[in-house]
Design a protein around this motif. Sequence first.
Motif, PDB file in Angstrom:
ATOM      1  N   GLU A   7       0.816  -1.218   0.000  1.00  0.00           N
ATOM      2  CA  GLU A   7       0.000   0.000   0.000  1.00  0.00           C
ATOM      3  C   GLU A   7       0.850   1.269   0.000  1.00  0.00           C
ATOM      4  OE1 GLU A   7      -2.850  -0.360   3.166  1.00  0.00           O
ATOM      5  OE2 GLU A   7      -3.612  -2.255   2.386  1.00  0.00           O
ATOM      6  N   GLY A   8       1.908   1.256  -0.823  1.00  0.00           N
ATOM      7  CA  GLY A   8       2.782   2.421  -0.958  1.00  0.00           C
ATOM      8  C   GLY A   8       3.803   2.597   0.137  1.00  0.00           C
ATOM      9  N   VAL A   9       3.837   1.689   1.109  1.00  0.00           N
ATOM     10  CA  VAL A   9       4.784   1.774   2.226  1.00  0.00           C
ATOM     11  C   VAL A   9       5.892   0.743   2.006  1.00  0.00           C
ATOM     12  CG1 VAL A   9       5.083   1.510   4.714  1.00  0.00           C
ATOM     13  CG2 VAL A   9       2.980   2.535   3.804  1.00  0.00           C
ATOM     14  N   VAL A  10       7.144   1.199   2.018  1.00  0.00           N
ATOM     15  CA  VAL A  10       8.285   0.296   1.877  1.00  0.00           C
ATOM     16  C   VAL A  10       8.547  -0.343   3.231  1.00  0.00           C
ATOM     17  CG1 VAL A  10      10.742   0.127   1.342  1.00  0.00           C
ATOM     18  CG2 VAL A  10       9.263   1.612  -0.037  1.00  0.00           C
ATOM     19  N   VAL A  11       8.441  -1.667   3.270  1.00  0.00           N
ATOM     20  CA  VAL A  11       8.596  -2.399   4.533  1.00  0.00           C
ATOM     21  C   VAL A  11       9.862  -3.255   4.555  1.00  0.00           C
ATOM     22  CG1 VAL A  11       6.123  -2.363   5.025  1.00  0.00           C
ATOM     23  CG2 VAL A  11       7.093  -4.276   3.723  1.00  0.00           C
ATOM     24  N   GLY A  12      10.540  -3.327   3.413  1.00  0.00           N
ATOM     25  CA  GLY A  12      11.779  -4.092   3.344  1.00  0.00           C
ATOM     26  C   GLY A  12      12.614  -3.664   2.159  1.00  0.00           C
ATOM     27  N   VAL A  13      13.911  -3.855   2.290  1.00  0.00           N
ATOM     28  CA  VAL A  13      14.874  -3.468   1.260  1.00  0.00           C
ATOM     29  C   VAL A  13      15.928  -4.555   1.155  1.00  0.00           C
ATOM     30  CG1 VAL A  13      16.689  -1.820   0.656  1.00  0.00           C
ATOM     31  CG2 VAL A  13      14.588  -0.999   1.691  1.00  0.00           C
ATOM     32  N   MET A  14      16.314  -4.880  -0.077  1.00  0.00           N
ATOM     33  CA  MET A  14      17.403  -5.828  -0.280  1.00  0.00           C
ATOM     34  C   MET A  14      18.325  -5.296  -1.370  1.00  0.00           C
ATOM     35  SD  MET A  14      17.321  -9.780  -1.641  1.00  0.00           S
ATOM     36  CE  MET A  14      16.666  -9.314  -3.251  1.00  0.00           C
ATOM     37  N   GLY A  15      19.617  -5.278  -1.073  1.00  0.00           N
ATOM     38  CA  GLY A  15      20.612  -5.025  -2.107  1.00  0.00           C
ATOM     39  C   GLY A  15      21.026  -6.367  -2.678  1.00  0.00           C
ATOM     40  N   PHE A  16      21.144  -6.447  -4.001  1.00  0.00           N
ATOM     41  CA  PHE A  16      21.514  -7.698  -4.664  1.00  0.00           C
ATOM     42  C   PHE A  16      22.492  -7.387  -5.778  1.00  0.00           C
ATOM     43  CE2 PHE A  16      21.097 -10.669  -8.169  1.00  0.00           C
ATOM     44  CZ  PHE A  16      21.324 -11.877  -7.529  1.00  0.00           C
TER      45      PHE A  16
ATOM     46  N   ASN B   5      31.317 -17.451 -10.107  1.00  0.00           N
ATOM     47  CA  ASN B   5      30.327 -16.383 -10.224  1.00  0.00           C
ATOM     48  C   ASN B   5      29.140 -16.728  -9.330  1.00  0.00           C
ATOM     49  OD1 ASN B   5      31.791 -14.887 -12.160  1.00  0.00           O
ATOM     50  ND2 ASN B   5      31.104 -16.294 -13.743  1.00  0.00           N
ATOM     51  N   HIS B   6      28.611 -15.719  -8.648  1.00  0.00           N
ATOM     52  CA  HIS B   6      27.531 -15.988  -7.696  1.00  0.00           C
ATOM     53  C   HIS B   6      26.709 -14.732  -7.461  1.00  0.00           C
ATOM     54  CE1 HIS B   6      29.711 -13.774  -4.540  1.00  0.00           C
ATOM     55  NE2 HIS B   6      30.789 -14.324  -5.066  1.00  0.00           N
ATOM     56  N   GLY B   7      25.535 -14.932  -6.888  1.00  0.00           N
ATOM     57  CA  GLY B   7      24.718 -13.817  -6.436  1.00  0.00           C
ATOM     58  C   GLY B   7      25.108 -13.457  -5.014  1.00  0.00           C
ATOM     59  N   THR B   8      24.897 -12.195  -4.658  1.00  0.00           N
ATOM     60  CA  THR B   8      25.179 -11.735  -3.305  1.00  0.00           C
ATOM     61  C   THR B   8      24.046 -10.854  -2.815  1.00  0.00           C
ATOM     62  OG1 THR B   8      27.569 -11.683  -3.747  1.00  0.00           O
ATOM     63  CG2 THR B   8      26.786 -10.445  -1.825  1.00  0.00           C
ATOM     64  N   VAL B   9      23.525 -11.173  -1.651  1.00  0.00           N
ATOM     65  CA  VAL B   9      22.630 -10.251  -0.964  1.00  0.00           C
ATOM     66  C   VAL B   9      23.547  -9.333  -0.183  1.00  0.00           C
ATOM     67  CG1 VAL B   9      20.809 -10.004   0.761  1.00  0.00           C
ATOM     68  CG2 VAL B   9      20.758 -11.936  -0.833  1.00  0.00           C
ATOM     69  N   THR B  10      23.645  -8.081  -0.627  1.00  0.00           N
ATOM     70  CA  THR B  10      24.555  -7.141   0.015  1.00  0.00           C
ATOM     71  C   THR B  10      23.952  -6.563   1.287  1.00  0.00           C
ATOM     72  OG1 THR B  10      23.732  -5.241  -1.238  1.00  0.00           O
ATOM     73  CG2 THR B  10      25.553  -6.508  -2.213  1.00  0.00           C
ATOM     74  N   ASP B  11      22.657  -6.441   1.310  1.00  0.00           N
ATOM     75  CA  ASP B  11      21.942  -5.847   2.435  1.00  0.00           C
ATOM     76  C   ASP B  11      20.544  -6.437   2.465  1.00  0.00           C
ATOM     77  OD1 ASP B  11      23.661  -3.191   3.173  1.00  0.00           O
ATOM     78  OD2 ASP B  11      23.695  -3.572   1.012  1.00  0.00           O
ATOM     79  N   LEU B  12      20.030  -6.667   3.654  1.00  0.00           N
ATOM     80  CA  LEU B  12      18.651  -7.109   3.808  1.00  0.00           C
ATOM     81  C   LEU B  12      18.101  -6.426   5.054  1.00  0.00           C
ATOM     82  CD1 LEU B  12      16.359  -8.945   2.795  1.00  0.00           C
ATOM     83  CD2 LEU B  12      17.186 -10.670   4.376  1.00  0.00           C
TER      84      LEU B  12
ATOM     85  N   ARG C 170       8.848  -7.052  11.017  1.00  0.00           N
ATOM     86  CA  ARG C 170       9.641  -8.276  11.171  1.00  0.00           C
ATOM     87  C   ARG C 170       8.753  -9.419  11.638  1.00  0.00           C
ATOM     88  NH1 ARG C 170      14.457  -5.048  13.921  1.00  0.00           N
ATOM     89  NH2 ARG C 170      15.301  -4.162  12.005  1.00  0.00           N
ATOM     90  N   GLY C 171       9.152 -10.627  11.256  1.00  0.00           N
ATOM     91  CA  GLY C 171       8.426 -11.814  11.666  1.00  0.00           C
ATOM     92  C   GLY C 171       7.214 -12.135  10.803  1.00  0.00           C
ATOM     93  N   ARG C 172       7.080 -11.453   9.668  1.00  0.00           N
ATOM     94  CA  ARG C 172       5.924 -11.682   8.786  1.00  0.00           C
ATOM     95  C   ARG C 172       6.314 -12.317   7.450  1.00  0.00           C
ATOM     96  NH1 ARG C 172       2.058  -6.389   9.553  1.00  0.00           N
ATOM     97  NH2 ARG C 172       2.643  -5.921  11.690  1.00  0.00           N
ATOM     98  N   GLY C 173       7.542 -12.790   7.332  1.00  0.00           N
ATOM     99  CA  GLY C 173       7.966 -13.474   6.112  1.00  0.00           C
ATOM    100  C   GLY C 173       8.525 -12.567   5.034  1.00  0.00           C
ATOM    101  N   ILE C 174       8.692 -11.291   5.316  1.00  0.00           N
ATOM    102  CA  ILE C 174       9.194 -10.363   4.292  1.00  0.00           C
ATOM    103  C   ILE C 174      10.652 -10.654   3.962  1.00  0.00           C
ATOM    104  CG2 ILE C 174       9.665  -7.924   3.795  1.00  0.00           C
ATOM    105  CD1 ILE C 174       7.124  -7.367   5.591  1.00  0.00           C
ATOM    106  N   GLY C 175      11.458 -10.945   4.983  1.00  0.00           N
ATOM    107  CA  GLY C 175      12.851 -11.302   4.739  1.00  0.00           C
ATOM    108  C   GLY C 175      12.962 -12.527   3.857  1.00  0.00           C
TER     109      GLY C 175
ATOM    110  N   GLU D 283      20.496 -14.403  11.605  1.00  0.00           N
ATOM    111  CA  GLU D 283      21.194 -15.659  11.303  1.00  0.00           C
ATOM    112  C   GLU D 283      20.221 -16.834  11.296  1.00  0.00           C
ATOM    113  OE1 GLU D 283      24.930 -18.473  12.661  1.00  0.00           O
ATOM    114  OE2 GLU D 283      24.671 -16.523  13.635  1.00  0.00           O
ATOM    115  N   ARG D 284      19.299 -16.879  12.250  1.00  0.00           N
ATOM    116  CA  ARG D 284      18.286 -17.957  12.266  1.00  0.00           C
ATOM    117  C   ARG D 284      17.454 -17.941  10.988  1.00  0.00           C
ATOM    118  NH1 ARG D 284      17.560 -16.334  17.533  1.00  0.00           N
ATOM    119  NH2 ARG D 284      15.599 -15.279  17.026  1.00  0.00           N
ATOM    120  N   THR D 285      17.059 -16.735  10.561  1.00  0.00           N
ATOM    121  CA  THR D 285      16.271 -16.613   9.326  1.00  0.00           C
ATOM    122  C   THR D 285      17.054 -17.152   8.139  1.00  0.00           C
ATOM    123  OG1 THR D 285      15.043 -14.706  10.162  1.00  0.00           O
ATOM    124  CG2 THR D 285      15.133 -14.974   7.767  1.00  0.00           C
ATOM    125  N   TYR D 286      18.318 -16.763   8.036  1.00  0.00           N
ATOM    126  CA  TYR D 286      19.137 -17.195   6.893  1.00  0.00           C
ATOM    127  C   TYR D 286      19.368 -18.702   6.923  1.00  0.00           C
ATOM    128  CZ  TYR D 286      20.095 -12.158   6.743  1.00  0.00           C
ATOM    129  OH  TYR D 286      19.983 -10.792   6.706  1.00  0.00           O
TER     130      TYR D 286
END
Length: 159
Positions: free
Chosen positions: A66-75, A90-97, A104-109, A140-143
């Motif tokens: 609804e127009g609200v940014v609730v999460g950000v990921m650098g890739f 060669n690989h992908g990298t999540v630079t920031d999450l 938090r705790g709603r599955g967005i990560g 760390e638990r999430t990852y």
Amino acid sequence: MSSIALRTALPFDKDKVVELIHRLNVFEADLVGDRRRDYGAAAEYYDELMQRLSRRNGRIVLAETEGVVVGVMGFSLDQDAAYVSDGLRNHGTVTDLIVHDDWRGRGIGKMLLAEAERLTKEAGLKRLFIGVLVANERAERTYRAFGFEPYVSIMSKDV
């Protein structure tokens, strides 16, 4: 819960991304003590991140409802040193999450991690990396729950 949509960040999203970076800096400062807490640090980091991502075929992905940014990921797409096997170099990298603390705790990560996995596979790559502060046990638990395993350990010593 409202539906969450993912999209690539655009220049006009800068303030929203910087705000989340700032929130993470403050959170991590409480964990490790070496993070700047001022808003300027987040703005400076955003500029550094954008430069790094532009050199590494990367992007910032937003989780939005609804127009609200609730999460950000650098890739980004990266390359290891020559001693790593060709098929894995060669690989992908999540630079920031970053997930807004109210969300938090709603599955967005996990949703953002699934997008990183998709982008890695789309690029024809077989490996995805992410870093985590040892003190950030929840992240760390999430990852680990997502299937990440320790690969390298960076150690620090104050001198």
